[in-house]
Scaffold this motif. Structure first.
Motif, PDB file in Angstrom:
ATOM      1  N   GLN A   1      19.799 -22.280  28.654  1.00 30.70           N
ATOM      2  CA  GLN A   1      19.980 -22.843  29.991  1.00 30.70           C
ATOM      3  C   GLN A   1      18.692 -23.486  30.487  1.00 30.70           C
ATOM      4  O   GLN A   1      18.684 -24.606  31.004  1.00 30.70           O
ATOM      5  CB  GLN A   1      20.450 -21.752  30.957  1.00 30.70           C
ATOM      6  CG  GLN A   1      20.772 -22.242  32.367  1.00 30.70           C
ATOM      7  CD  GLN A   1      21.193 -21.105  33.282  1.00 30.70           C
ATOM      8  OE1 GLN A   1      20.458 -20.128  33.434  1.00 30.70           O
ATOM      9  NE2 GLN A   1      22.364 -21.209  33.885  1.00 30.70           N
ATOM     10  N   GLY A   2      17.576 -22.780  30.320  1.00 29.57           N
ATOM     11  CA  GLY A   2      16.305 -23.298  30.804  1.00 29.57           C
ATOM     12  C   GLY A   2      15.843 -24.536  30.062  1.00 29.57           C
ATOM     13  O   GLY A   2      15.219 -25.438  30.648  1.00 29.57           O
ATOM     14  N   ASN A   3      16.137 -24.588  28.769  1.00 27.40           N
ATOM     15  CA  ASN A   3      15.693 -25.732  27.969  1.00 27.40           C
ATOM     16  C   ASN A   3      16.540 -26.978  28.190  1.00 27.40           C
ATOM     17  O   ASN A   3      16.150 -28.070  27.762  1.00 27.40           O
ATOM     18  CB  ASN A   3      15.695 -25.365  26.482  1.00 27.40           C
ATOM     19  CG  ASN A   3      14.464 -24.574  26.079  1.00 27.40           C
ATOM     20  OD1 ASN A   3      13.366 -24.820  26.582  1.00 27.40           O
ATOM     21  ND2 ASN A   3      14.619 -23.627  25.170  1.00 27.40           N
ATOM     22  N   THR A   4      17.686 -26.818  28.845  1.00 24.45           N
ATOM     23  CA  THR A   4      18.566 -27.965  29.063  1.00 24.45           C
ATOM     24  C   THR A   4      18.800 -28.270  30.540  1.00 24.45           C
ATOM     25  O   THR A   4      19.430 -29.282  30.859  1.00 24.45           O
ATOM     26  CB  THR A   4      19.934 -27.723  28.397  1.00 24.45           C
ATOM     27  OG1 THR A   4      20.525 -26.513  28.922  1.00 24.45           O
ATOM     28  CG2 THR A   4      19.778 -27.574  26.887  1.00 24.45           C
TER      29      THR A   4
ATOM     30  N   GLU B   1      15.862 -31.157  36.098  1.00 22.24           N
ATOM     31  CA  GLU B   1      14.836 -30.865  37.095  1.00 22.24           C
ATOM     32  C   GLU B   1      15.397 -30.916  38.512  1.00 22.24           C
ATOM     33  O   GLU B   1      14.821 -30.336  39.434  1.00 22.24           O
ATOM     34  CB  GLU B   1      13.661 -31.824  36.951  1.00 22.24           C
ATOM     35  CG  GLU B   1      12.868 -31.611  35.675  1.00 22.24           C
ATOM     36  CD  GLU B   1      11.575 -32.393  35.648  1.00 22.24           C
ATOM     37  OE1 GLU B   1      11.044 -32.712  36.738  1.00 22.24           O
ATOM     38  OE2 GLU B   1      11.082 -32.699  34.542  1.00 22.24           O
ATOM     39  N   SER B   2      16.507 -31.588  38.705  1.00 23.59           N
ATOM     40  CA  SER B   2      17.141 -31.661  40.024  1.00 23.59           C
ATOM     41  C   SER B   2      17.962 -30.425  40.355  1.00 23.59           C
ATOM     42  O   SER B   2      18.365 -30.228  41.501  1.00 23.59           O
ATOM     43  CB  SER B   2      18.040 -32.900  40.094  1.00 23.59           C
ATOM     44  OG  SER B   2      19.047 -32.835  39.075  1.00 23.59           O
TER      45      SER B   2
ATOM     46  N   GLU C   1      13.385 -24.340  39.234  1.00 18.39           N
ATOM     47  CA  GLU C   1      12.102 -23.727  39.606  1.00 18.39           C
ATOM     48  C   GLU C   1      11.959 -22.297  39.090  1.00 18.39           C
ATOM     49  O   GLU C   1      10.849 -21.749  39.074  1.00 18.39           O
ATOM     50  CB  GLU C   1      11.941 -23.726  41.128  1.00 18.39           C
ATOM     51  CG  GLU C   1      12.967 -22.867  41.844  1.00 18.39           C
ATOM     52  CD  GLU C   1      12.819 -22.879  43.359  1.00 18.39           C
ATOM     53  OE1 GLU C   1      13.495 -22.063  44.016  1.00 18.39           O
ATOM     54  OE2 GLU C   1      12.031 -23.681  43.880  1.00 18.39           O
ATOM     55  N   ASP C   2      13.040 -21.686  38.649  1.00 21.57           N
ATOM     56  CA  ASP C   2      12.982 -20.306  38.158  1.00 21.57           C
ATOM     57  C   ASP C   2      12.575 -20.219  36.688  1.00 21.57           C
ATOM     58  O   ASP C   2      12.396 -19.119  36.167  1.00 21.57           O
ATOM     59  CB  ASP C   2      14.337 -19.624  38.326  1.00 21.57           C
ATOM     60  CG  ASP C   2      14.740 -19.464  39.789  1.00 21.57           C
ATOM     61  OD1 ASP C   2      13.871 -19.647  40.661  1.00 21.57           O
ATOM     62  OD2 ASP C   2      15.923 -19.163  40.049  1.00 21.57           O
TER      63      ASP C   2
END
Length: 314
Positions: free
Chosen positions: A52-55, A58-59, A64-65
């Motif tokens: 999830q974080g790698n994909t 940025e919007s 930010e987590d």
């Protein structure tokens, strides 16, 4: 050190001998503390959070987590904050378990507060060091500790955590320590762990992990706990923030009970002055931002010190 509220011990409360070892040394290892079925759900969740974080765009409000470090070869994710609103029930199940809350009550008393929840990890092939550091420095009238659940094997030749026993009693000069000893102080302990093992560490114990050639994925879930009384004395939060954080406990207890109906449930003994008002909106309870933090201790002259500062826990 804080006095303990009377509790009725279960298999997952710490013994007097375990608490004494923790107080003297600043850490304690609990082997195979988490049952295999729950561990598997958490391992799957860990894979989900990393993907999830790698994909994530940025919007996205959740962007930010996720925390990233700059390596020579580019950006690498190393931390996921606020696990409970990331689409996986297993983090709440773990929080509501007697495996976690029995320990929290043992070390912080009845009014324990879950203050942080994150997963810190090193991607496969990422062998960057996390310098010696102390997570948070405080007056030490109460215990503040991290419950560190290892999702993967951690070996001495693959960046396992190093701890310096008995360094938790005061702020340490980490530049002097590093300059004199590097990674080899005579008292250092390398903590090798297996999936399902738990490390309890005092937030002031000096710890870190040295640089190695890239090895396998290593993921650790961190839950920090403090007594409500400690927060009111030392900050940086207030009574309202404590209540908001404690609203995590009822849904966590429900999630554990639903997934584990045949397991003895934890009996929450919070005292009336800290009993949170019930909330019908579980989603609101799942993320309570910190904004302010107790400062940690690290050596600012080290080239990778920002990683230690930003990651807070290794």
């Amino acid at each position: 050190m804080t006095t303990m509220t009377t509790i009725h011990p279960t298999a997952y409360h710490l013994s007097a001998e375990q608490i004494q070892f923790f107080d003297e040394n600043g850490y304690l290892v609990l082997r195979q503390w988490i049952p295999q079925d729950l561990l598997k759900r958490l391992q799957d969740s860990g894979t989900y959070w990393i993907n999830q974080g790698n994909t994530i765009a940025e919007s996205d409000p959740l962007y930010e987590d996720y925390m990233f470090a700059r390596r020579a070869h580019g950006r690498v994710m190393f931390r996921v904050n606020y696990l409970h609103n990331k689409g996986q029930d297993s983090s709440l199940e773990l929080l509501g378990s007697p495996y976690v809350l029995g320990v929290a009550e043992s070390l912080c008393g009845a009014n324990f507060v879950p203050t942080y929840e994150s997963m810190v990890f090193k991607e496969k092939g990422d062998g960057e060091a996390i310098p010696w550091h102390q997570d948070a420095v405080h007056p030490r009238k109460h215990r503040i500790f991290n419950f560190d659940l290892y999702l993967d094997t951690s070996r001495s030749d693959a960046g396992a955590l190093h701890v310096l026993p008995k360094t938790q009693h005061e702020r340490q000069d980490l530049c002097a320590l590093t300059n004199r000893w590097g990674w080899n102080p005579p008292e250092a302990v390398v903590v090798e762990m297996e999936p399902g093992d738990v490390l309890l560490h005092d937030v002031m114990i000096v710890h870190g992990s040295e640089q190695v050639e890239g090895k396998d994925l290593r993921r650790t879930i961190y839950y920090e706990f403090r007594a409500a009384e400690e927060i009111l004395e030392d900050g940086p939060w207030d009574q309202e923030w404590i209540e908001r954080r404690l609203r995590l406990l009822p849904p966590a207890l429900r999630h554990f009970a639903a997934a584990n109906p045949d397991v003895t449930q934890f009996q929450w003994n919070v005292t009336p002055e800290f009993q949170p008002e019930s909330s019908e909106n579980e989603e609101v309870a799942l993320k309570v931002a910190h904004i302010n933090h107790l400062a940690g201790s690290y050596c600012s002259s080290l080239p990778t010190a920002n990683d230690a500062k930003n990651s807070k826990k290794s």
